[in-house]
Scaffold this active site. Sequence first.
Site, PDB file in Angstrom:
ATOM      1  N   ASP A  12      53.944  52.402  48.468  1.00  0.00           N
ATOM      2  CA  ASP A  12      53.780  52.710  49.840  1.00  0.00           C
ATOM      3  C   ASP A  12      53.372  53.186  50.430  1.00  0.00           C
ATOM      4  O   ASP A  12      52.887  51.693  50.287  1.00  0.00           O
ATOM      5  CB  ASP A  12      53.447  54.806  48.709  1.00  0.00           C
TER       6      ASP A  12
ATOM      7  N   HIS B  40      16.417  43.776  52.724  1.00  0.00           N
ATOM      8  CA  HIS B  40      15.445  42.895  52.814  1.00  0.00           C
ATOM      9  C   HIS B  40      16.755  42.028  53.325  1.00  0.00           C
ATOM     10  O   HIS B  40      17.493  41.587  52.845  1.00  0.00           O
ATOM     11  CB  HIS B  40      14.973  43.139  51.400  1.00  0.00           C
TER      12      HIS B  40
END
Length: 324
Positions: free
Chosen positions: A305, A258
């Site tokens: 990393d 909706h």
Amino acid sequence: MFSKTIYRSISQFAGVRDAAKYIPRRALLYVPASNQKMLDKIPMMQADSVVIELEDGVALTAKAEARAQATVALDKLPYHTLSCQELGLRVNSVSSGLLEDDIIAVSKAEKLPHAFMIPKVDSPEDLVQIYNMFREHYGDDRITNTNTRLVIWIESARALLDMPRILSSTLNLHKQAGFFKLDAVVFGSDDFCADIGATRSSHGTETLFARQKFVTCCKAFQLQAIDSVYIDIKDLEGLKRQSIEGRQWGFTGKQVIHPSQVSVVQEQFLPPKERIEWAQELVHAYSEHESLGKGAFQFRGQMIDRPLLLQALNIIQLVERVQN
């Protein structure tokens, strides 16, 4: 000030897709193709991804009308001035027996959608049938010479368990045969619950394992993961809670049924200001360390990393695209 040049150079090094090609899908909103009034409203719809719907949102008796109206809409809609980032078309599944009729009808449109969306993909064998149907009715040239993406739905226990093979096979179809490139995967919670005999609830605990396995598989293949529908359209607080939960788990967006749900979902799937600043500063720091020839380094107490770098780049990629 954040440098887009730095972002793009590091993105290439890290293997992240070009931000210019990135399509945000924070909210994926369905528009039944059988409803012409709703089709006419598509240019003003604010959801990142607006999906012209031929499947669940269309009654069986209205399929032919929906195909005809979807075909006209593909050529009529002003792609370059749409409020949404993506115009998708969801066809019916292989198992429904309706897919080929869908493809025959919509292939008559001169324009292709930004994405073809295929529900209920249960196996790599389904993908072979899908590819063969598109190839027969669209032809190799229309398939390979386009930027149209592919989005698929995982909606059964069998598909969830076989996800790595399904995703790998779909990506290989693009690499080896030039089929539409898989860009995102959607979790169909209602059909999944029906398949395993679970009862749907607003808290979603019945799909906890499935959703976490689903998002893990998507991210293993660097694909967007779109979360399940929140079925109570009046409960916007519950929708907000589940959207926050989904983003924290790693989902990149959520299905909505909706228009009132769109702004809630898109706000929650946009990273908070402090997270955006973290990402920008991390990428700057990484760039400086790379220019000095240094390897691993600490940033705000964390060793940086590649996975953390990818998180930062994904955040910047989303924000850059949404704000443009």
